[in-house]
Scaffold this motif. Structure first.
Motif, short mmCIF file in Angstrom:
data_model
loop_
_atom_site.label_atom_id
_atom_site.label_comp_id
_atom_site.label_asym_id
_atom_site.label_seq_id
_atom_site.Cartn_x
_atom_site.Cartn_y
_atom_site.Cartn_z
N LEU A 210 31.02 11.70 -37.50
CA LEU A 210 32.41 10.89 -37.60
C LEU A 210 33.17 11.48 -36.51
O LEU A 210 33.83 10.47 -35.86
N VAL B 167 36.16 9.15 -35.38
CA VAL B 167 36.75 8.66 -36.64
C VAL B 167 37.66 9.78 -36.97
O VAL B 167 37.10 10.80 -37.14
N ALA C 96 30.99 -3.12 -41.42
CA ALA C 96 31.06 -2.00 -42.29
C ALA C 96 29.74 -1.48 -42.63
O ALA C 96 29.51 -0.42 -42.61
N ASP D 166 27.20 -1.16 -40.49
CA ASP D 166 26.98 -0.50 -39.39
C ASP D 166 27.62 0.94 -39.56
O ASP D 166 27.06 1.84 -38.97
N PHE D 167 29.08 0.91 -39.80
CA PHE D 167 29.79 2.14 -39.97
C PHE D 167 28.93 3.03 -40.96
O PHE D 167 28.85 4.35 -40.76
N TYR D 168 28.63 2.54 -42.17
CA TYR D 168 28.15 3.60 -43.22
C TYR D 168 26.89 3.99 -42.90
O TYR D 168 26.32 4.96 -43.06
N LYS E 67 25.59 4.29 -39.44
CA LYS E 67 25.56 5.17 -38.47
C LYS E 67 26.33 6.36 -38.32
O LYS E 67 26.19 7.54 -37.88
N ALA E 68 27.66 6.21 -39.01
CA ALA E 68 28.90 7.11 -39.10
C ALA E 68 28.56 7.97 -40.36
O ALA E 68 28.84 9.32 -40.42
N ARG F 128 31.99 9.71 -33.22
CA ARG F 128 32.58 8.22 -33.37
C ARG F 128 34.03 8.03 -33.25
O ARG F 128 34.49 7.07 -33.47
N ASP G 106 37.26 4.43 -43.84
CA ASP G 106 36.28 3.53 -43.11
C ASP G 106 37.06 2.53 -42.31
O ASP G 106 38.31 2.55 -42.32
N PRO G 107 36.39 1.68 -41.75
CA PRO G 107 37.13 0.71 -40.79
C PRO G 107 38.12 -0.30 -41.36
O PRO G 107 38.97 -0.63 -40.97
#
Length: 142
Positions: free
Chosen positions: A101, A106, A21, A23-25, A27-28, A104, A130-131
């Motif tokens: 986004l 998303v 999570a 990493d997502f916040y 990088k994305a 990636r 988010d994931p």
């Protein structure tokens, strides 16, 4: 920060994997990760990401739900739906977020126009997940 007016300090999100999570916040979404090394070492119970100078998102592992005795019925709150969290950005930040986004893969919603929010009418907005399935709205007012 010395202004003690009422404002949003943090939002706690239940997540399946706190590091993924974060990493997502980072990088994305473009947020600054906090306490990642300490969390990975077991020194703190969850990492966070910084939204701005005043506000962070805490990325609470679902495995912590039963141990959160300070919150009544915390275990039952894990996965409890929140409709969405809205992020207000400047126009260029709005464009950059959408691009990150999409890079990636998303899924993002169509752009909506002229929706009401805390600062009045936002020019444009869109939604993404988010994931862990948490829904976010991104908008800009300028």
């Amino acid at each position: 920060m010395t202004d003690n007016t009422t404002r949003l300090d943090h939002v706690v999100l239940w997540v399946a994997d706190s590091l993924a999570a974060a990493d997502f916040y980072a990088k994305a979404v473009g947020m600054e990760p906090l306490r990642i090394t300490d969390f990975a070492a077991g020194a703190v119970p969850f990492p966070s990401v910084r939204l701005n100078d005043e506000t962070i998102l805490d990325l609470m592992p679902l495995t912590m739900a039963e141990r959160m005795t300070m919150v009544p019925d915390a275990a039952r709150s894990a996965g409890h739906p929140v409709n969405h969290v809205c992020l207000a950005l400047p126009g260029d930040g709005f464009e950059a977020l959408r691009a990150r986004l999409e890079e990636r893969s998303v899924p993002v919603s169509e752009i909506s126009y002229d929706s009401f929010g805390a600062r009045g009418m936002a020019r444009r907005s869109f939604y993404f997940r988010d994931p862990d399935g948490n829904v976010f709205e991104a908008r800009h007012y300028d």
